[in-house]
Structures are given as structure tokens and as C-alpha cells.
Motif scaffolding. Sequence first.
Motif, PDB file in Angstrom:
ATOM      1  N   GLN A  27     -17.526   6.436   0.577  1.00  0.00           N
ATOM      2  CA  GLN A  27     -17.081   7.307  -0.513  1.00  0.00           C
ATOM      3  C   GLN A  27     -15.596   7.110  -0.782  1.00  0.00           C
ATOM      4  OE1 GLN A  27     -19.833   7.950  -2.075  1.00  0.00           O
ATOM      5  NE2 GLN A  27     -19.040   9.962  -2.571  1.00  0.00           N
ATOM      6  N   GLN A  28     -14.814   6.935   0.273  1.00  0.00           N
ATOM      7  CA  GLN A  28     -13.371   6.730   0.127  1.00  0.00           C
ATOM      8  C   GLN A  28     -13.101   5.437  -0.646  1.00  0.00           C
ATOM      9  OE1 GLN A  28     -11.257   6.070   3.793  1.00  0.00           O
ATOM     10  NE2 GLN A  28      -9.368   6.908   2.956  1.00  0.00           N
ATOM     11  N   VAL A  29     -13.830   4.379  -0.341  1.00  0.00           N
ATOM     12  CA  VAL A  29     -13.647   3.110  -1.043  1.00  0.00           C
ATOM     13  C   VAL A  29     -14.077   3.234  -2.504  1.00  0.00           C
ATOM     14  CG1 VAL A  29     -14.521   0.742  -1.197  1.00  0.00           C
ATOM     15  CG2 VAL A  29     -13.764   1.640   0.989  1.00  0.00           C
ATOM     16  N   LEU A  30     -15.146   3.982  -2.758  1.00  0.00           N
ATOM     17  CA  LEU A  30     -15.650   4.123  -4.118  1.00  0.00           C
ATOM     18  C   LEU A  30     -14.779   5.021  -4.992  1.00  0.00           C
ATOM     19  CD1 LEU A  30     -19.491   4.451  -3.468  1.00  0.00           C
ATOM     20  CD2 LEU A  30     -18.255   2.472  -4.364  1.00  0.00           C
ATOM     21  N   ASN A  31     -13.977   5.899  -4.375  1.00  0.00           N
ATOM     22  CA  ASN A  31     -13.197   6.866  -5.145  1.00  0.00           C
ATOM     23  C   ASN A  31     -11.696   6.774  -4.917  1.00  0.00           C
ATOM     24  OD1 ASN A  31     -15.602   8.000  -6.136  1.00  0.00           O
ATOM     25  ND2 ASN A  31     -15.812   9.236  -4.295  1.00  0.00           N
ATOM     26  N   GLY A  32     -11.240   5.901  -4.042  1.00  0.00           N
ATOM     27  CA  GLY A  32      -9.841   5.893  -3.640  1.00  0.00           C
ATOM     28  C   GLY A  32      -8.926   5.099  -4.554  1.00  0.00           C
ATOM     29  N   THR A  33      -7.637   5.384  -4.411  1.00  0.00           N
ATOM     30  CA  THR A  33      -6.580   4.635  -5.080  1.00  0.00           C
ATOM     31  C   THR A  33      -5.821   3.907  -3.983  1.00  0.00           C
ATOM     32  OG1 THR A  33      -6.439   6.256  -6.847  1.00  0.00           O
ATOM     33  CG2 THR A  33      -4.529   4.834  -6.530  1.00  0.00           C
ATOM     34  N   PHE A  34      -5.888   2.582  -3.984  1.00  0.00           N
ATOM     35  CA  PHE A  34      -5.389   1.803  -2.862  1.00  0.00           C
ATOM     36  C   PHE A  34      -4.229   0.892  -3.240  1.00  0.00           C
ATOM     37  CE2 PHE A  34      -9.801   2.643  -1.630  1.00  0.00           C
ATOM     38  CZ  PHE A  34      -9.590   3.193  -0.383  1.00  0.00           C
ATOM     39  N   GLY A  35      -3.416   0.614  -2.239  1.00  0.00           N
ATOM     40  CA  GLY A  35      -2.322  -0.332  -2.380  1.00  0.00           C
ATOM     41  C   GLY A  35      -2.190  -1.144  -1.110  1.00  0.00           C
ATOM     42  N   ILE A  36      -1.415  -2.208  -1.211  1.00  0.00           N
ATOM     43  CA  ILE A  36      -1.163  -3.069  -0.055  1.00  0.00           C
ATOM     44  C   ILE A  36       0.294  -3.506  -0.118  1.00  0.00           C
ATOM     45  CG2 ILE A  36      -1.877  -5.204  -1.194  1.00  0.00           C
ATOM     46  CD1 ILE A  36      -3.253  -5.966   1.504  1.00  0.00           C
ATOM     47  N   SER A  37       0.932  -3.624   1.027  1.00  0.00           N
ATOM     48  CA  SER A  37       2.333  -4.048   1.076  1.00  0.00           C
ATOM     49  C   SER A  37       2.467  -5.512   0.703  1.00  0.00           C
ATOM     50  CB  SER A  37       2.907  -3.834   2.474  1.00  0.00           C
ATOM     51  OG  SER A  37       3.010  -2.468   2.754  1.00  0.00           O
ATOM     52  N   PHE A  38       3.456  -5.796  -0.106  1.00  0.00           N
ATOM     53  CA  PHE A  38       3.700  -7.162  -0.559  1.00  0.00           C
ATOM     54  C   PHE A  38       4.267  -8.032   0.557  1.00  0.00           C
ATOM     55  CE2 PHE A  38       6.540 -10.259  -2.749  1.00  0.00           C
ATOM     56  CZ  PHE A  38       5.565 -10.971  -3.424  1.00  0.00           C
ATOM     57  N   HIS A  39       4.915  -7.421   1.559  1.00  0.00           N
ATOM     58  CA  HIS A  39       5.576  -8.221   2.599  1.00  0.00           C
ATOM     59  C   HIS A  39       4.599  -9.105   3.375  1.00  0.00           C
ATOM     60  CE1 HIS A  39       4.485  -4.916   5.391  1.00  0.00           C
ATOM     61  NE2 HIS A  39       4.532  -5.855   6.306  1.00  0.00           N
ATOM     62  N   HIS A  40       3.320  -8.722   3.435  1.00  0.00           N
ATOM     63  CA  HIS A  40       2.328  -9.579   4.107  1.00  0.00           C
ATOM     64  C   HIS A  40       2.240 -10.942   3.417  1.00  0.00           C
ATOM     65  CE1 HIS A  40       0.909  -6.144   6.360  1.00  0.00           C
ATOM     66  NE2 HIS A  40       0.605  -5.499   5.246  1.00  0.00           N
ATOM     67  N   PHE A  41       2.203 -10.913   2.103  1.00  0.00           N
ATOM     68  CA  PHE A  41       2.064 -12.146   1.327  1.00  0.00           C
ATOM     69  C   PHE A  41       3.374 -12.927   1.299  1.00  0.00           C
ATOM     70  CE2 PHE A  41      -0.688  -8.863  -0.639  1.00  0.00           C
ATOM     71  CZ  PHE A  41      -1.884  -9.323  -0.119  1.00  0.00           C
ATOM     72  N   LEU A  42       4.477 -12.206   1.215  1.00  0.00           N
ATOM     73  CA  LEU A  42       5.785 -12.845   1.197  1.00  0.00           C
ATOM     74  C   LEU A  42       6.031 -13.601   2.504  1.00  0.00           C
ATOM     75  CD1 LEU A  42       8.339 -13.142  -0.514  1.00  0.00           C
ATOM     76  CD2 LEU A  42       9.237 -11.133   0.639  1.00  0.00           C
ATOM     77  N   LYS A  43       5.640 -12.998   3.594  1.00  0.00           N
ATOM     78  CA  LYS A  43       5.797 -13.640   4.908  1.00  0.00           C
ATOM     79  C   LYS A  43       4.969 -14.916   4.991  1.00  0.00           C
ATOM     80  CE  LYS A  43       4.125 -12.382   9.200  1.00  0.00           C
ATOM     81  NZ  LYS A  43       3.765 -11.390  10.204  1.00  0.00           N
ATOM     82  N   ASN A  44       3.748 -14.874   4.480  1.00  0.00           N
ATOM     83  CA  ASN A  44       2.878 -16.056   4.515  1.00  0.00           C
ATOM     84  C   ASN A  44       3.373 -17.169   3.603  1.00  0.00           C
ATOM     85  OD1 ASN A  44       1.161 -14.934   6.380  1.00  0.00           O
ATOM     86  ND2 ASN A  44      -0.280 -14.183   4.865  1.00  0.00           N
ATOM     87  N   GLN A  66      16.475  -8.453  -5.808  1.00  0.00           N
ATOM     88  CA  GLN A  66      16.928  -9.220  -4.655  1.00  0.00           C
ATOM     89  C   GLN A  66      15.716  -9.463  -3.751  1.00  0.00           C
ATOM     90  OE1 GLN A  66      20.025 -10.524  -4.023  1.00  0.00           O
ATOM     91  NE2 GLN A  66      20.447  -9.858  -6.119  1.00  0.00           N
ATOM     92  N   LEU A  67      15.675 -10.594  -3.105  1.00  0.00           N
ATOM     93  CA  LEU A  67      14.530 -10.948  -2.265  1.00  0.00           C
ATOM     94  C   LEU A  67      14.328  -9.929  -1.140  1.00  0.00           C
ATOM     95  CD1 LEU A  67      12.277 -12.978  -1.905  1.00  0.00           C
ATOM     96  CD2 LEU A  67      13.794 -14.352  -0.502  1.00  0.00           C
ATOM     97  N   LYS A  68      15.428  -9.358  -0.643  1.00  0.00           N
ATOM     98  CA  LYS A  68      15.321  -8.334   0.412  1.00  0.00           C
ATOM     99  C   LYS A  68      14.514  -7.132  -0.068  1.00  0.00           C
ATOM    100  CE  LYS A  68      19.764  -8.351   0.700  1.00  0.00           C
ATOM    101  NZ  LYS A  68      21.154  -8.045   0.929  1.00  0.00           N
ATOM    102  N   GLU A  69      14.638  -6.801  -1.352  1.00  0.00           N
ATOM    103  CA  GLU A  69      13.926  -5.650  -1.897  1.00  0.00           C
ATOM    104  C   GLU A  69      12.418  -5.883  -1.950  1.00  0.00           C
ATOM    105  OE1 GLU A  69      15.985  -3.552  -5.347  1.00  0.00           O
ATOM    106  OE2 GLU A  69      16.959  -5.531  -5.341  1.00  0.00           O
ATOM    107  N   ALA A  70      11.996  -7.124  -1.998  1.00  0.00           N
ATOM    108  CA  ALA A  70      10.567  -7.449  -2.095  1.00  0.00           C
ATOM    109  C   ALA A  70       9.804  -6.989  -0.853  1.00  0.00           C
ATOM    110  CB  ALA A  70      10.369  -8.942  -2.319  1.00  0.00           C
ATOM    111  N   GLU A  71      10.497  -6.816   0.251  1.00  0.00           N
ATOM    112  CA  GLU A  71       9.847  -6.296   1.462  1.00  0.00           C
ATOM    113  C   GLU A  71       9.295  -4.888   1.225  1.00  0.00           C
ATOM    114  OE1 GLU A  71       9.527  -7.606   4.698  1.00  0.00           O
ATOM    115  OE2 GLU A  71      10.161  -9.537   3.886  1.00  0.00           O
ATOM    116  N   ASN A  72       9.857  -4.182   0.239  1.00  0.00           N
ATOM    117  CA  ASN A  72       9.472  -2.802  -0.041  1.00  0.00           C
ATOM    118  C   ASN A  72       8.541  -2.660  -1.236  1.00  0.00           C
ATOM    119  OD1 ASN A  72      11.074  -1.737   2.073  1.00  0.00           O
ATOM    120  ND2 ASN A  72      12.881  -2.039   0.810  1.00  0.00           N
TER     121      ASN A  72
END
Length: 165
Positions: A79-96, A118-124
Motif C-alpha cells: 500500500q505504501q508503494v502504491l500510494n507513496g511519494t518517494f525520492g532518492i538522494s542524488f549523491h548515490h549516482f554522483l559517486k558512481n 556548485q558540485l559540492k551542492e549536488a551532494e544535497n
Amino acid sequence: MENIILLKGKVKFPITLDPGVWIFDDRKKELHEFFSNEKIETDDIESYTKAVSEHWDREIREGAIVPPTLKTEKVFKKQQVLNGTFGISFHHFLKNASPVKEATIIKVITTEGAHTFQLKEAENFILCFSRDGKPLKEDGPVHLYLKDGSNRKHPIKNVKAFEIE
């Protein structure tokens, strides 16, 4: 192809991001969790070790019993997946992507233009990819929020690419 986001520029590994599959990613969180006042940074290995040791201790004390609430928990998560509003941190992709040392700027390219940080801000950066259980089709595929919540009412929408310079 309109849902694909490129992470390119001065990186060792250019990445193609597909927000459509992030719903299955364990790193996703409810969007409101990113903005809660309680900031708890945990180490993934440490939290995994604690969870495994708690499970082991419980099995030693109680035996290997499947808890009766397991079915209820599965229904709740569905139910949470079907009704939720989700986000993911960009730093995972930036690190890769591994930006090169001389990279200092990231451009967020949208259909309306580019936003420079600034690239440092992309961590956030937080990438919201689902609202009320649905993908962001009209003004997506992602909305970009800053972790401090300064653009919470007006996120950057229609993100098409990230270019590191």
C-alpha cells in the motif's frame, strides 16, 4: 526515452538514469523523510550488522518463528508503494559517476533551461520520482529538491540531464 536522464560531462563513467525502476530501489525514502528535523546519518554496514545481530538474538531466545504480522507488513508495504511519494538522494549516482578532480560545477538541464550549482551542492540533491504512487509524467521524470528544503514549494521540474563541468 523521455523518462531517461543523463549524467554526463567531466565524469569517469557517464550514467543513464531511469527513474521508472527506482521504486524497487532500497535507497528510496518517503519524500517527507528527507525534510524531517531529525537528521540521522547511518552507516549502511553498521545498520545491517545491528539488524542481523538483533535477528540472531531473537532466534536464539524464541526460536526460528515467522512472526504472525509478516503478512500484514507485506500488505502495508505494498500500500505504501502504491500510494507513496518517494525520492532518492542524488549523491548515490554522483559517486558512481566519479567526477574528475577539476570538475566544480553541475548544470541541471531542464526543458526550460539550465540551473547551475556548485558540485559540492549536488551532494544535497533529492530526486523525487513518484507522487501518490504514480510516476511524474507531466512535469517529470523527476523533481529536484534541495535537502535543506529551501525549494520545497517550487522544486526544479522537467529535469532532462545533469552535466558536470
